[in-house]
Write a protein that holds these residues in place. Structure first.
Motif, mmCIF file in Angstrom:
data_model
loop_
_atom_site.group_PDB
_atom_site.id
_atom_site.type_symbol
_atom_site.label_atom_id
_atom_site.label_comp_id
_atom_site.label_asym_id
_atom_site.label_seq_id
_atom_site.Cartn_x
_atom_site.Cartn_y
_atom_site.Cartn_z
ATOM 1 N N MET A 232 1.097 -1.184 -0.192
ATOM 2 C CA MET A 232 -0.229 0.344 -0.068
ATOM 3 C C MET A 232 0.832 1.197 -0.320
ATOM 4 O O MET A 232 1.647 1.489 0.507
ATOM 5 N N LYS B 260 -7.423 1.446 19.625
ATOM 6 C CA LYS B 260 -7.326 1.271 18.018
ATOM 7 C C LYS B 260 -5.605 -0.194 18.946
ATOM 8 O O LYS B 260 -5.709 -0.833 18.012
ATOM 9 N N SER C 194 2.454 -0.490 15.724
ATOM 10 C CA SER C 194 2.622 -1.271 13.747
ATOM 11 C C SER C 194 3.776 -1.437 14.490
ATOM 12 O O SER C 194 4.608 -3.215 13.660
ATOM 13 N N ASN D 91 2.084 -0.680 6.178
ATOM 14 C CA ASN D 91 0.777 -0.780 5.850
ATOM 15 C C ASN D 91 -0.245 -0.852 6.992
ATOM 16 O O ASN D 91 -1.480 -0.273 6.818
ATOM 17 N N ASP D 92 0.458 -1.719 8.040
ATOM 18 C CA ASP D 92 -0.182 -1.413 9.496
ATOM 19 C C ASP D 92 -0.733 0.171 9.688
ATOM 20 O O ASP D 92 -1.804 0.479 10.801
ATOM 21 N N TYR D 93 0.411 0.831 9.547
ATOM 22 C CA TYR D 93 0.507 2.035 10.034
ATOM 23 C C TYR D 93 -1.027 2.979 9.786
ATOM 24 O O TYR D 93 -1.712 4.043 10.091
ATOM 25 N N ALA D 94 -0.824 3.203 8.438
ATOM 26 C CA ALA D 94 -1.739 3.800 7.464
ATOM 27 C C ALA D 94 -3.227 3.191 8.113
ATOM 28 O O ALA D 94 -3.783 3.899 7.690
ATOM 29 N N THR D 95 -3.212 2.052 7.800
ATOM 30 C CA THR D 95 -4.560 1.477 8.003
ATOM 31 C C THR D 95 -5.267 1.993 9.484
ATOM 32 O O THR D 95 -6.103 2.401 9.720
ATOM 33 N N LEU D 96 -4.056 2.110 10.389
ATOM 34 C CA LEU D 96 -4.824 2.471 11.943
ATOM 35 C C LEU D 96 -4.551 3.769 11.694
ATOM 36 O O LEU D 96 -5.936 4.260 12.718
ATOM 37 N N ASN E 75 -5.678 5.679 9.098
ATOM 38 C CA ASN E 75 -6.709 5.937 8.107
ATOM 39 C C ASN E 75 -8.314 5.806 8.738
ATOM 40 O O ASN E 75 -9.579 5.982 8.311
ATOM 41 N N GLN E 76 -7.891 4.797 10.041
ATOM 42 C CA GLN E 76 -9.731 4.768 10.886
ATOM 43 C C GLN E 76 -9.609 5.621 11.809
ATOM 44 O O GLN E 76 -11.229 5.737 12.707
#
Length: 212
Positions: A1, A26, A62, A158-163, A165-166
């Motif tokens: 990503m 989170k 992350s 990727n893990d960081y961006a997911t967290l 963006n939530q």
């Protein structure tokens, strides 16, 4: 990503209850997903270590997920120890006990902050430095072409961006950072490029800006 070229802001100060609750929730959800048997107060420990060392709790979480799967008893074949997989010599330089959970997290957060500072806030380069060493990042003038390192940087990012963006705390993109008081500065992280002049970068643990 790939991280998008947008500016997001999330408040994570311990004094801001909403931000603190969000980060803890989170992080806790991430911990339970990866290691349900982990210490139930681990999310609070990660949050505390991150804020103390001027690092986003979601970034530290992350990193710890990818380093040890939230298992402080993890020991790598190279001898790295604990949540943040600190090498004994690194832990000694940081003045922390890698076998103690809170001390390991404190050292990991501090080392991550040092790598962010050494790479002008570039998150991806900081992660590469954490994994492969700052010297290798400087030698290659970027992320070293090591499979382990490239996979690591991609996974943590990727893990960081997911967290991030939530986060329900992210407002619309501001025209310029709102710094109403000279006492409230910011730490600016640039995951993809060193685009911000060093003289414009401020540091504090209260607010984190992300350019992605």
């Amino acid at each position: 990503m790939e991280l998008k070229s947008k500016l997001f802001i999330t408040t994570v100060a311990l004094t801001l209850i909403g931000g603190s609750t969000f980060a803890n929730d989170k992080v806790y959800q991430l911990i339970q997903k990866v290691n349900p048997s982990a210490d139930p107060i681990l999310s609070t420990m990660i949050h505390k270590a991150a804020i103390k060392n001027h690092v986003d709790p979601l970034l530290l979480a992350s990193l710890v997920r990818n380093e040890s799967s939230f298992n402080n008893n993890a020991v790598s074949s190279a001898g790295a120890v604990g949540y943040g997989q600190l090498m004994p010599e690194t832990a000694s330089e940081l003045g922390v006990n890698p076998n103690d959970p809170a001390s390991n997290l404190d050292g990991s957060a501090r080392y991550l902050y040092q790598m962010l500072q050494a790479n002008n806030g570039n998150v991806r380069l900081a992660l590469a430095s954490y994994n492969a060493g700052l010297g290798n990042v400087q030698a290659y003038n970027g992320i070293p072409p090591f499979e382990e390192t490239t996979n690591y940087v991609s996974s943590v990012s990727n893990d960081y961006a997911t967290l991030v963006n939530q986060s329900p705390l992210l407002p619309s993109i501001p025209k310029k950072p709102a710094l109403s008081s000279p006492k409230k500065n910011v730490v600016v992280y640039y995951p993809n490029a060193n685009t911000e002049p060093e003289k414009n970068k401020k540091t504090n643990s209260n607010i984190f800006f992300y350019k992605k």
